[in-house]
Design an enzyme around this catalytic site. Structure first.
Site, short mmCIF file in Angstrom:
data_model
loop_
_atom_site.label_atom_id
_atom_site.label_comp_id
_atom_site.label_asym_id
_atom_site.label_seq_id
_atom_site.Cartn_x
_atom_site.Cartn_y
_atom_site.Cartn_z
CD GLU A 41 11.97 0.66 12.22
OE1 GLU A 41 12.14 1.71 12.89
OE2 GLU A 41 12.54 -0.40 12.48
CE LYS B 107 -2.05 3.01 2.14
NZ LYS B 107 -1.71 4.45 1.94
CD GLU C 214 8.32 11.74 14.59
OE1 GLU C 214 7.22 11.20 14.53
OE2 GLU C 214 9.38 11.23 14.14
CB CYS D 81 12.20 8.19 11.46
SG CYS D 81 10.88 7.75 10.38
C1 UN1 Z 1 13.41 7.48 7.94
O1 UN1 Z 1 13.44 8.68 8.12
O2 UN1 Z 1 12.41 6.80 8.26
O3 UN1 Z 1 19.15 7.15 8.41
C2 UN1 Z 1 14.49 6.73 7.28
C3 UN1 Z 1 18.62 7.92 7.62
C4 UN1 Z 1 18.11 7.38 6.31
C5 UN1 Z 1 16.81 6.69 6.49
C6 UN1 Z 1 15.78 7.48 7.22
N1 UN1 Z 1 19.08 6.45 5.77
O4 UN1 Z 1 18.50 9.11 7.86
#
Ligand code: UN1
Length: 513
Positions: free
Chosen positions: A265, A191, A401, A299
């Site tokens: 995640e 998706k 966040e 993230c």
């Molecule tokens: C994300 O933001 O979910 O480590 C992944 C990093 C990238 C991946 C981020 N290689 O900043």
């Protein structure tokens, strides 16, 4: 969702040219049963419509799962090195298409071209690295309790996997899930992220070209309706999700009710510690990149900078000076440092956090703080890179966040105090420390309770051959990337072979020594 709604409105006003139409991929490119569409728009210019994509429903998901089910036995029985061969071909196709994918990604997602190129490259790296597992997928042998008996353990695919992907790494994150799922012998339904469906379609077109058999990889485009149908489908054995903590919790609850494997995640509130002995210029550069790269929509973004009191003033001055010089703009333009944020809803959320920050007791808005609206800016979702100083542990902008170009600087006195601050949030994805002192660096790597930890580097930039994921509210104990991802997409099978030719009873207390 907000981006799509907004797109429909702007389409009426501005576009007369025919909009490109995309479909779902269910063994072949097929029209959605829903008959409904959403428009994918450029967050840097809402007049720029990338295309219309199906807003799929439960019937579409049903068809995709059926296709995945029909293809499952043949793909599972295809020898892993052969599956890998096809995936290496996929790597070649992705390499050849990199420039096109990069531009299209910037257009639909907003990040600057260099970063979009890095995203595509991450997908390529993941493909080559993980395809190599087709000739490993190691199991193990061990000694049995009885004579003339053999004991071994091997990985088996889990079955049909539902992959639900976010907007911020439009090709890298789908590849982190897709490639290991395939090399392990699973079939999948993706998706795609509703803000970035074209990048997933590009990835899947490449799969088709590489010769991945029909039904092994399926894509349904759309929103929560399609996602929920996938999560709740009885034949889907596993859900792999990257996105917000709130959605992740809903998915985890649904998966628990249906006894599905689920890998999550989710959010982060990552921090960089800057010690008083740090190379300040290097720490400033790292913080700038960690906080404002991808407009803070990683993230792993460095959304907190925890800075020693002795260097606090100097660090803040140097950082703010650099932040003010960042060029915000359309990611397609070479001079742009920071692109737009993904959609109107995200922009409102970030601006709301900036308001919260302004009202938090004694936090100082050192720079930024506004939406940019003059000239071309008004066509997109642009926010000034924003720095808050004098932030205290426990403030909302320190705890929650924000997922945008906003960072909070927090002063501290001792390393233990800094570690307590960094660990004092509900997330645990990434952390970093800048110091020249090896003792302090190693101590921090042991005490920071995060899934990723950097020394003298920002919190972003994880590499595909190491495990990726976080502690506490960031995840549920799984790791993507590396070889650790194989533990998500396989289940262990212990195999015992008794070649004694007679009954040997286990768990009976009568073995002769
Ligand atoms: C994300 O933001 O979910 O480590 C992944 C990093 C990238 C991946 C981020 N290689 O900043």
């Amino acid at each position: 969702m907000a981006k799509a709604k907004e797109a429909k409105k702007s389409d009426k006003k501005s576009t007369k040219t025919k909009t490109a139409t995309y479909h779902n991929y269910i063994g072949e490119w097929v029209k959605s049963a829903s008959g409904e569409w959403f428009e994918n728009i450029n967050p840097a210019d809402t007049n720029d419509i990338i295309g219309r994509f199906p807003a799929s429903n439960a019937e579409d998901v049903q068809k995709a799962v059926e296709a995945a089910k029909n293809a499952a036995a043949k793909w599972r029985r295809t020898p892993a090195p052969k599956r890998a061969e096809i995936l290496f071909r996929l790597g070649e196709i992705l390499r050849a298409g990199k420039e096109q994918y990069t531009r299209e990604m910037t257009r639909e997602m907003g990040k600057v071209l260099k970063e979009a190129g890095g995203d595509v490259q991450e997908a390529i790296d993941c493909t080559y690295y993980t395809a190599g597992e087709g000739r490993r997928l190691h199991g193990f042998t061990t000694k049995a309790e009885m004579p003339n008996k053999y004991a071994m353990c091997e990985r088996q695919p889990v079955g049909i996997c539902g992959l639900i992907t976010p907007f911020n790494f439009p090709m890298a994150i789908p590849s982190w899930k897709l490639i290991p799922a395939l090399v392990c012998g699973n079939t999948v339904v993706i998706k795609s992220g509703e803000d970035v469906p074209l990048s997933t379609i590009n990835l899947v077109k490449a799969c088709e070209k590489a010769g991945i058999p029909k039904g092994v990889v399926n894509v349904v485009n759309g929103f929560g309706e399609a996602g929920a149908a996938l999560v709740n489908h009885a034949d889907v054995r596993l859900i792999s999700f990257t996105g917000s903590t709130d959605t992740g919790r809903i998915i985890a609850e649904a998966c628990a009710r249906n006894n599905k494997i689920v890998s999550l995640e989710m959010g982060g509130k990552n921090a960089i510690i800057v010690m008083d002995d740090a190379d300040i210029d290097n720490a400033v550069e790292g913080s700038l990149w960690g906080a404002f790269g991808t407009s803070g929509q990683r993230c792993t973004a460095s959304s907190r900078l925890v800075v020693h009191k002795k260097v606090y003033k100097k660090f803040c001055e140097k950082l703010v000076e650099k932040v003010k010089k960042l060029k915000v703009g359309n990611g397609l333009e070479a001079k742009t440092d920071v692109g737009p944020v993904i959609n109107a809803q995200a922009m409102d959320k970030i601006l709301n956090y900036i308001e919260i920050g302004k009202n938090e007791d004694k936090a100082t808005l050192a720079c930024g703080g506004n939406r940019l609206t003059k000239g071309d800016y008004k066509k997109g979702f642009f926010i000034e890179p924003t720095v808050f100083t004098d932030v205290k542990p426990g403030m909302r902008i320190e705890q929650e966040e924000i997922f945008g170009p906003v960072t909070a600087i927090i002063p501290f006195g001792t390393l233990d105090e800094a570690i307590t601050i960094v660990n004092g949030v509900k997330y645990g994805l990434s952390s970093a420390i800048y110091t020249q002192d090896v003792n302090q660096a190693f101590y921090a790597t042991q005490e920071l309770y995060t899934g990723i930890c950097y020394v003298n580097s920002a919190t972003i930039g994880a590499e595909v051959h190491l495990p990726f994921g976080g502690t506490k509210g960031t995840g549920n104990g799984h790791r993507e990337a590396g070889t650790q991802v194989l533990d998500i997409f396989t289940e262990w099978k212990s195999i015992y072979v008794d070649y004694s030719g007679k009954l040997q009873k286990a768990q009976i207390d009568e073995i002769e020594i």
